[in-house]
Design a protein around this motif. Structure first.
Motif, PDB file in Angstrom:
ATOM      1  N   LEU A 134      -7.996  -8.498  -8.283  1.00  0.00           N
ATOM      2  CA  LEU A 134      -7.382  -7.464  -9.123  1.00  0.00           C
ATOM      3  C   LEU A 134      -5.866  -7.429  -8.948  1.00  0.00           C
ATOM      4  CD1 LEU A 134      -8.804  -5.299 -10.923  1.00  0.00           C
ATOM      5  CD2 LEU A 134      -8.475  -3.702  -9.027  1.00  0.00           C
ATOM      6  N   PRO A 135      -5.105  -7.635 -10.048  1.00  0.00           N
ATOM      7  CA  PRO A 135      -3.659  -7.420  -9.919  1.00  0.00           C
ATOM      8  C   PRO A 135      -3.410  -5.916  -9.857  1.00  0.00           C
ATOM      9  CG  PRO A 135      -4.245  -8.173 -12.154  1.00  0.00           C
ATOM     10  CD  PRO A 135      -5.517  -7.997 -11.403  1.00  0.00           C
ATOM     11  N   VAL A 136      -2.695  -5.456  -8.835  1.00  0.00           N
ATOM     12  CA  VAL A 136      -2.481  -3.999  -8.705  1.00  0.00           C
ATOM     13  C   VAL A 136      -1.003  -3.644  -8.764  1.00  0.00           C
ATOM     14  CG1 VAL A 136      -4.629  -3.432  -7.510  1.00  0.00           C
ATOM     15  CG2 VAL A 136      -2.664  -4.190  -6.182  1.00  0.00           C
ATOM     16  N   GLY A 137      -0.177  -4.636  -9.084  1.00  0.00           N
ATOM     17  CA  GLY A 137       1.250  -4.414  -9.242  1.00  0.00           C
ATOM     18  C   GLY A 137       1.788  -5.720  -9.781  1.00  0.00           C
ATOM     19  N   PRO A 138       3.060  -5.778 -10.165  1.00  0.00           N
ATOM     20  CA  PRO A 138       3.589  -7.017 -10.733  1.00  0.00           C
ATOM     21  C   PRO A 138       3.441  -8.210  -9.790  1.00  0.00           C
ATOM     22  CG  PRO A 138       5.240  -5.243 -10.783  1.00  0.00           C
ATOM     23  CD  PRO A 138       4.029  -4.696 -10.098  1.00  0.00           C
ATOM     24  N   ARG A 139       3.505  -7.939  -8.472  1.00  0.00           N
ATOM     25  CA  ARG A 139       3.472  -9.039  -7.494  1.00  0.00           C
ATOM     26  C   ARG A 139       2.336  -8.895  -6.488  1.00  0.00           C
ATOM     27  NH1 ARG A 139       6.248 -12.920  -9.782  1.00  0.00           N
ATOM     28  NH2 ARG A 139       7.978 -11.975 -10.895  1.00  0.00           N
ATOM     29  N   LEU A 157       6.638 -18.163  -7.753  1.00  0.00           N
ATOM     30  CA  LEU A 157       5.336 -18.813  -7.970  1.00  0.00           C
ATOM     31  C   LEU A 157       4.673 -18.306  -9.258  1.00  0.00           C
ATOM     32  CD1 LEU A 157       3.082 -20.631  -6.730  1.00  0.00           C
ATOM     33  CD2 LEU A 157       2.206 -18.547  -5.657  1.00  0.00           C
ATOM     34  N   ALA A 158       4.479 -16.996  -9.330  1.00  0.00           N
ATOM     35  CA  ALA A 158       3.765 -16.445 -10.491  1.00  0.00           C
ATOM     36  C   ALA A 158       3.784 -14.927 -10.409  1.00  0.00           C
ATOM     37  CB  ALA A 158       2.325 -16.925 -10.484  1.00  0.00           C
ATOM     38  N   THR A 159       3.356 -14.290 -11.492  1.00  0.00           N
ATOM     39  CA  THR A 159       3.072 -12.855 -11.406  1.00  0.00           C
ATOM     40  C   THR A 159       1.659 -12.713 -10.850  1.00  0.00           C
ATOM     41  OG1 THR A 159       2.101 -12.826 -13.605  1.00  0.00           O
ATOM     42  CG2 THR A 159       4.471 -12.340 -13.455  1.00  0.00           C
ATOM     43  N   ALA A 160       1.357 -11.510 -10.387  1.00  0.00           N
ATOM     44  CA  ALA A 160       0.000 -11.246  -9.886  1.00  0.00           C
ATOM     45  C   ALA A 160      -1.016 -11.475 -11.004  1.00  0.00           C
ATOM     46  CB  ALA A 160      -0.080  -9.819  -9.358  1.00  0.00           C
ATOM     47  N   GLN A 161      -0.658 -11.058 -12.201  1.00  0.00           N
ATOM     48  CA  GLN A 161      -1.565 -11.208 -13.352  1.00  0.00           C
ATOM     49  C   GLN A 161      -1.835 -12.688 -13.639  1.00  0.00           C
ATOM     50  OE1 GLN A 161      -3.000  -8.509 -15.357  1.00  0.00           O
ATOM     51  NE2 GLN A 161      -4.267 -10.304 -15.822  1.00  0.00           N
ATOM     52  N   ALA A 162      -0.760 -13.520 -13.638  1.00  0.00           N
ATOM     53  CA  ALA A 162      -0.939 -14.944 -13.939  1.00  0.00           C
ATOM     54  C   ALA A 162      -1.808 -15.617 -12.877  1.00  0.00           C
ATOM     55  CB  ALA A 162       0.418 -15.635 -14.028  1.00  0.00           C
ATOM     56  N   LEU A 163      -1.597 -15.240 -11.617  1.00  0.00           N
ATOM     57  CA  LEU A 163      -2.423 -15.814 -10.551  1.00  0.00           C
ATOM     58  C   LEU A 163      -3.887 -15.413 -10.737  1.00  0.00           C
ATOM     59  CD1 LEU A 163      -2.583 -17.429  -7.880  1.00  0.00           C
ATOM     60  CD2 LEU A 163      -2.247 -15.272  -6.673  1.00  0.00           C
ATOM     61  N   CYS A 164      -4.112 -14.134 -11.052  1.00  0.00           N
ATOM     62  CA  CYS A 164      -5.496 -13.670 -11.234  1.00  0.00           C
ATOM     63  C   CYS A 164      -6.142 -14.328 -12.449  1.00  0.00           C
ATOM     64  CB  CYS A 164      -5.550 -12.148 -11.339  1.00  0.00           C
ATOM     65  SG  CYS A 164      -5.195 -11.354  -9.759  1.00  0.00           S
ATOM     66  N   ASP A 165      -5.358 -14.582 -13.502  1.00  0.00           N
ATOM     67  CA  ASP A 165      -5.904 -15.277 -14.675  1.00  0.00           C
ATOM     68  C   ASP A 165      -6.331 -16.701 -14.305  1.00  0.00           C
ATOM     69  OD1 ASP A 165      -5.434 -13.045 -16.171  1.00  0.00           O
ATOM     70  OD2 ASP A 165      -3.619 -13.810 -17.157  1.00  0.00           O
ATOM     71  N   LEU A 200     -14.280 -10.336  -6.392  1.00  0.00           N
ATOM     72  CA  LEU A 200     -13.621  -9.613  -5.289  1.00  0.00           C
ATOM     73  C   LEU A 200     -12.731  -8.481  -5.821  1.00  0.00           C
ATOM     74  CD1 LEU A 200     -12.677 -12.840  -3.289  1.00  0.00           C
ATOM     75  CD2 LEU A 200     -14.399 -11.164  -2.611  1.00  0.00           C
ATOM     76  N   ARG A 201     -12.975  -8.070  -7.077  1.00  0.00           N
ATOM     77  CA  ARG A 201     -12.112  -7.021  -7.642  1.00  0.00           C
ATOM     78  C   ARG A 201     -12.288  -5.697  -6.914  1.00  0.00           C
ATOM     79  NH1 ARG A 201     -13.953  -7.028 -13.594  1.00  0.00           N
ATOM     80  NH2 ARG A 201     -15.881  -7.429 -12.437  1.00  0.00           N
ATOM     81  N   SER A 202     -13.536  -5.408  -6.523  1.00  0.00           N
ATOM     82  CA  SER A 202     -13.813  -4.141  -5.830  1.00  0.00           C
ATOM     83  C   SER A 202     -15.173  -4.226  -5.171  1.00  0.00           C
ATOM     84  CB  SER A 202     -13.815  -2.982  -6.840  1.00  0.00           C
ATOM     85  OG  SER A 202     -14.077  -1.759  -6.175  1.00  0.00           O
ATOM     86  N   ASP A 203     -15.405  -3.349  -4.186  1.00  0.00           N
ATOM     87  CA  ASP A 203     -16.755  -3.249  -3.625  1.00  0.00           C
ATOM     88  C   ASP A 203     -17.653  -2.374  -4.502  1.00  0.00           C
ATOM     89  OD1 ASP A 203     -15.365  -0.957  -2.988  1.00  0.00           O
ATOM     90  OD2 ASP A 203     -15.610  -1.128  -0.819  1.00  0.00           O
TER      91      ASP A 203
END
Ligand code: TLP
Length: 352
Positions: free
Chosen positions: A314-319, A296-304, A9-12
């Motif tokens: 896709l993380p597109v900002g810190p949160r 809860l987490a950073t956007a990056q940690a959740l995406c990992d 779901l990162r991009s179309d």
């Protein structure tokens, strides 16, 4: 029925050409398009000129090339472009308006990537020798970073009236104009009418592997043609790519409604997960942005953590995280992605 992973779901833009699209590509009649000899490219250009209600259209390799050749065609160095601060042509195209066209930028703010005629009026430069010359207004519809938002068409028309008053040109970054058209029922030609040029992508929601198109008057498209050459975007037997675009126009436009339903449903699931926030009512097309609570987490940690479960976002900002629905994601996969994200958050598989 088992659901297949990964669910991307990162991009179309991640879709792969379907077997039927590949067949159309393999069977395409081709020629050298730099000589104007490719019958399939010509067919695509004529079809999109008709679809947009413009005199001419030109196939280009990418959405960025479409935007930047149009910017160059409308402006001279020292001119100024008015557009939203979160627009793709500015934010994600490597500084090209300054580097390739020598233009300065007058950036506007507004929720969802939108602005209005008063903002444009207030941004205009007086026509004296001191100032850059206001020349071009760029609107992005749907607006990517705005969350796949659709512009109210009346607002675009009101901006056109200001543009007419002050001799400005208007360009539409319609990378996802197909989504706006399907979601509203407003035909592409109506959306395109207030603009001098429109660029649209086949390689996003429509599922083609490569290709975008620019449409406008014969004179402006001739200029775009020159800058496509200058920027290195002339292609030879491009009919194999145009065939994919033609196939997408025949088979992949109406189905975008399914992507919109999937995005809404994904947003509704995410809204129910404590620690994640999104307003599903704001999801108008195929793009979902949601925020992650700092506890809860950073956007990056959740995406990992999601990636380890076979779901890519896709993380597109810190949160902030972006999820985009498309042709290669089924309703069942959306349910599975929602279940995965809820499980990860509820079982605290991520830490702040
Ligand atoms: N958008 C891509 C990334 O570049 C961010 C994406 O994944 O959404 N206009 C708009 C509104 C776009 O969203 C994009 C691509 C483009 C232009 C550029 O298209 P390409 O990637 O074909 O140059």
């Amino acid at each position: 029925m088992s659901v297949s992973f990964p669910i991307d779901l990162r991009s179309d833009t991640v879709t792969r050409p379907t077997p039927a699209m590949r067949k159309a590509m393999a069977e395409a009649e081709v020629g050298d398009d730099v000589f104007g000899d490719d019958p399939t490219v010509n067919r695509l250009q004529e079809r999109v000129a008709r679809l947009t209600g413009k005199e001419a259209a030109l196939f280009v390799p990418s959405g960025s090339m479409g935007n930047q050749t149009c910017i160059r065609a409308h402006t001279e160095p020292g001119d100024e472009i008015i557009g939203h601060e979160h627009s793709h042509f500015y934010f994600y195209e490597a500084g090209a308006p300054c580097a390739l066209s020598g233009c300065s930028l007058r950036l506007l703010r507004g929720e969802g990537g939108l602005f209005d005629e008063d903002d444009v009026r207030a941004a205009l430069r007086p026509p004296t020798s001191h100032f850059p010359q206001s020349r071009l207004v760029i609107i992005e519809n749907t607006h990517n970073k705005g969350g796949g938002t659709i512009w109210p068409i009346e607002r675009i028309r009101a901006i056109r009236a200001v543009a007419d008053e002050f001799g400005l040109r208007m360009h539409l970054d319609g990378a996802r104009l197909w989504n706006a058209s399907v979601a509203t029922g407003i035909p592409i030609a109506e959306w395109a009418k207030p603009f001098n040029t429109v660029s649209m992508c086949f390689s996003k929601g429509l599922g083609a592997p490569v290709g975008s198109i620019v449409a406008g008057s014969a004179a402006v498209v001739q200029r775009v043609h020159r800058f496509r050459k200058m920027f290195g975007g002339g292609m030879r037997q491009a009919g194999i790519l145009a065939a994919a675009a033609l196939h997408a126009l025949d088979h992949h436009v109406e189905r975008l409604a399914e992507d919109h339903r999937n995005a809404k449903r994904l947003a509704e699931t995410i809204a129910d997960v404590p620690g994640l926030s999104v307003d599903p009512r704001k999801v108008q097309t195929n793009i979902v942005f949601f925020d992650v609570d700092p506890d809860l987490a950073t956007a990056q940690a959740l995406c990992d953590a999601l990636k380890a479960s076979g779901v890519l976002m896709l993380p597109v900002g810190p949160r902030t995280v972006r999820a985009v629905t498309h042709l290669d994601v089924s309703a069942e996969q959306i349910t599975a992605a929602g279940t995965a994200i809820a499980r990860i958050v509820r079982t605290r598989l991520v830490v702040a």
